[in-house]
Design a protein around this motif. Structure first.
Motif, short mmCIF file in Angstrom:
data_model
loop_
_atom_site.label_atom_id
_atom_site.label_comp_id
_atom_site.label_asym_id
_atom_site.label_seq_id
_atom_site.Cartn_x
_atom_site.Cartn_y
_atom_site.Cartn_z
N VAL A 73 37.22 46.70 42.10
CA VAL A 73 36.19 46.16 41.22
C VAL A 73 35.13 45.42 42.02
CG1 VAL A 73 35.72 44.60 39.29
CG2 VAL A 73 37.78 46.00 39.26
N LEU A 74 35.54 44.70 43.05
CA LEU A 74 34.58 43.94 43.85
C LEU A 74 33.55 44.85 44.51
CD1 LEU A 74 36.68 41.16 45.66
CD2 LEU A 74 35.45 41.07 43.49
N GLU A 75 33.90 46.11 44.71
CA GLU A 75 32.96 47.05 45.30
C GLU A 75 31.71 47.23 44.44
OE1 GLU A 75 32.85 49.24 48.28
OE2 GLU A 75 33.94 47.40 48.74
N SER A 76 31.83 46.98 43.15
CA SER A 76 30.71 47.18 42.24
C SER A 76 29.81 45.95 42.11
CB SER A 76 31.21 47.60 40.85
OG SER A 76 32.03 46.59 40.30
N GLU B 295 27.16 38.28 44.84
CA GLU B 295 28.18 38.04 43.82
C GLU B 295 29.57 38.13 44.42
OE1 GLU B 295 25.92 39.80 39.82
OE2 GLU B 295 27.20 41.10 41.04
N ARG B 296 29.76 39.08 45.31
CA ARG B 296 31.08 39.24 45.93
C ARG B 296 31.41 38.03 46.79
NH1 ARG B 296 33.42 44.90 48.27
NH2 ARG B 296 35.46 44.17 48.96
N ALA B 297 30.43 37.55 47.54
CA ALA B 297 30.67 36.39 48.39
C ALA B 297 31.04 35.17 47.55
CB ALA B 297 29.42 36.10 49.22
N VAL B 298 30.31 34.95 46.48
CA VAL B 298 30.59 33.80 45.62
C VAL B 298 31.97 33.94 44.98
CG1 VAL B 298 29.91 32.61 43.50
CG2 VAL B 298 28.17 33.27 45.17
N PHE B 299 32.29 35.14 44.49
CA PHE B 299 33.60 35.35 43.87
C PHE B 299 34.73 35.06 44.85
CE2 PHE B 299 37.34 37.78 42.79
CZ PHE B 299 37.48 37.56 41.44
N VAL B 300 34.61 35.59 46.06
CA VAL B 300 35.66 35.41 47.06
C VAL B 300 35.83 33.93 47.40
CG1 VAL B 300 36.26 35.81 49.49
CG2 VAL B 300 35.49 37.71 48.05
N ALA C 175 28.47 33.15 40.14
CA ALA C 175 29.91 33.06 39.90
C ALA C 175 30.25 33.52 38.49
CB ALA C 175 30.39 31.63 40.11
N GLY C 176 29.45 33.12 37.52
CA GLY C 176 29.71 33.53 36.14
C GLY C 176 29.58 35.03 35.96
N ARG C 177 28.53 35.62 36.53
CA ARG C 177 28.35 37.07 36.42
C ARG C 177 29.49 37.82 37.10
NH1 ARG C 177 22.76 36.25 37.70
NH2 ARG C 177 23.07 37.18 39.77
N ALA C 178 29.87 37.35 38.30
CA ALA C 178 30.93 38.02 39.04
C ALA C 178 32.26 37.94 38.29
CB ALA C 178 31.07 37.41 40.43
N ARG C 179 32.58 36.76 37.77
CA ARG C 179 33.84 36.59 37.04
C ARG C 179 33.89 37.49 35.80
NH1 ARG C 179 38.62 36.52 37.00
NH2 ARG C 179 38.61 35.00 38.69
N ARG C 180 32.79 37.55 35.05
CA ARG C 180 32.77 38.42 33.85
C ARG C 180 32.97 39.88 34.24
NH1 ARG C 180 28.65 34.83 32.44
NH2 ARG C 180 27.02 36.28 33.15
N HIS C 181 32.30 40.29 35.30
CA HIS C 181 32.39 41.68 35.72
C HIS C 181 33.81 42.03 36.17
CE1 HIS C 181 30.32 45.39 36.94
NE2 HIS C 181 31.22 45.44 37.90
N VAL C 182 34.41 41.14 36.93
CA VAL C 182 35.77 41.39 37.41
C VAL C 182 36.75 41.40 36.25
CG1 VAL C 182 37.65 40.48 38.83
CG2 VAL C 182 35.31 40.50 39.73
N ASP C 183 36.60 40.45 35.33
CA ASP C 183 37.50 40.41 34.17
C ASP C 183 37.40 41.67 33.34
OD1 ASP C 183 38.54 37.96 34.82
OD2 ASP C 183 37.26 36.81 33.46
N GLU C 184 36.18 42.20 33.22
CA GLU C 184 35.99 43.43 32.44
C GLU C 184 36.53 44.66 33.17
OE1 GLU C 184 31.81 43.55 31.86
OE2 GLU C 184 31.78 41.89 30.41
N GLY C 185 36.44 44.64 34.50
CA GLY C 185 36.75 45.85 35.25
C GLY C 185 38.17 45.99 35.73
N ARG C 186 38.88 44.87 35.91
CA ARG C 186 40.22 45.00 36.46
C ARG C 186 41.26 45.04 35.35
NH1 ARG C 186 41.78 39.16 39.09
NH2 ARG C 186 41.43 37.88 37.25
N PRO C 187 42.38 45.71 35.59
CA PRO C 187 43.45 45.73 34.59
C PRO C 187 44.13 44.38 34.50
CG PRO C 187 44.15 46.81 36.61
CD PRO C 187 42.70 46.49 36.79
#
Length: 294
Positions: free
Chosen positions: A116-119, A124-129, A156-168
């Protein structure tokens, strides 16, 4: 600062720096290059400018990883077939004693999350990590990325939402996942289609990463019937020269397959409600150099 002290400080933080770089880049080799460059910057730095070694090293590593990520993302546009992260042996070491902290680190290094982080965008990836995997304060992340704290919070908010939506969202007992992995191996190695179908969810997906350098599906295979038949067919084509080794990669049980003593592939599964939801297969030899050494 004496050379031995420089080395000691850097080595103290090396595991964290590798963790940041790997989660940013998805490849251990790229992460090692970044950390080596960070070491060179560290030894050349003006000591008067370094008040907090940890913050300084994280800032250097993050910025180097961002530069490398932008380069590799351009190369991945021409990657042959699906891309998966390089498998890494999971060992957080004695420096992470807290169970909750271990769970946080494990979650951020799983194959599903790294895919998911690839997307995400590089920032965003740096902040999420930095925020989700290592718990850095927003202000420290802002300094590392040369951005305002408000901008970092938005990222951080955008990255978290995207990861929550994309990962199982699978909450699976490790023992159950290990058991299913072992049963999956037995069924796949024996070409037992009926047993495979019992283990696979109806909408299971199989993702194979070869980079065009070995045999693997160039497209994602979907449905229990198609995945089961593919695995059964593969087992019929295999000879008896393979050795199987259970290991922990990316914070989950995995199967390392060796041919003539050399890594041939890594299998990992995602599980939900007692069924296999996804099968990951890494066969790109460039991503398997180090896995047999864990």
């Amino acid at each position: 600062m004496a050379t031995d002290t420089l080395t000691d400080v850097f080595e103290e933080h090396r595991p964290m720096l590798m963790g940041v770089a790997y989660r940013m880049l998805g490849r251990a080799a790229d992460a090692e290059d970044v950390v080596q460059e960070a070491w060179l910057r560290w030894t050349a730095a003006d000591r008067d400018d370094v008040r907090e070694p940890r913050a300084f090293l994280v800032r250097i590593t993050t910025r180097l990883a961002l530069d490398r990520l932008r380069q590799v993302q351009a190369r991945r546009e021409s990657y042959v077939g699906p891309w998966l992260p390089e498998p890494v042996v999971t060992d957080f070491g004695p420096a992470v004693p807290d169970t909750a902290e271990r769970a946080m680190l494990a979650d951020s290094v799983s194959v599903a999350v790294l895919v998911v982080l690839e997307s995400l965008s590089p920032l965003e990836r740096a902040v999420f990590v930095l925020r989700e995997a290592f718990g850095f304060p927003y202000g420290e992340i802002a300094t590392a990325l040369d951005r305002s704290e408000a901008a970092v919070r938005q990222l951080a908010g955008r990255a978290r939402r995207h990861v929550d939506e994309g990962r199982p969202r699978y909450d699976v007992d490790p023992a159950e996942r290990r058991d299913l992995t072992e049963r999956f191996l037995a069924a796949a190695a024996g070409g037992d289609l009926e047993q495979l179908l019992d283990l696979l969810a109806p909408d299971v997906r199989l993702v194979g990463d070869s980079g065009g350098k070995s045999k693997a599906p160039l497209r994602i295979i979907e449905s229990a019937d198609k995945v089961g038949r593919f695995l059964a067919a593969v087992s019929q084509d295999a000879d008896n020269l393979y050795e199987f080794r259970f290991m922990e990669f990316n914070a989950g049980p995995a199967l390392l397959v060796l041919a003539d003593g050399k890594p041939d592939s890594v299998f990992q599964i995602e599980v939900q409600d007692g069924r296999i939801q996804c099968v990951y297969i890494v066969r790109n030899p460039d991503k398997l150099h180090a896995v047999g050494n864990g």
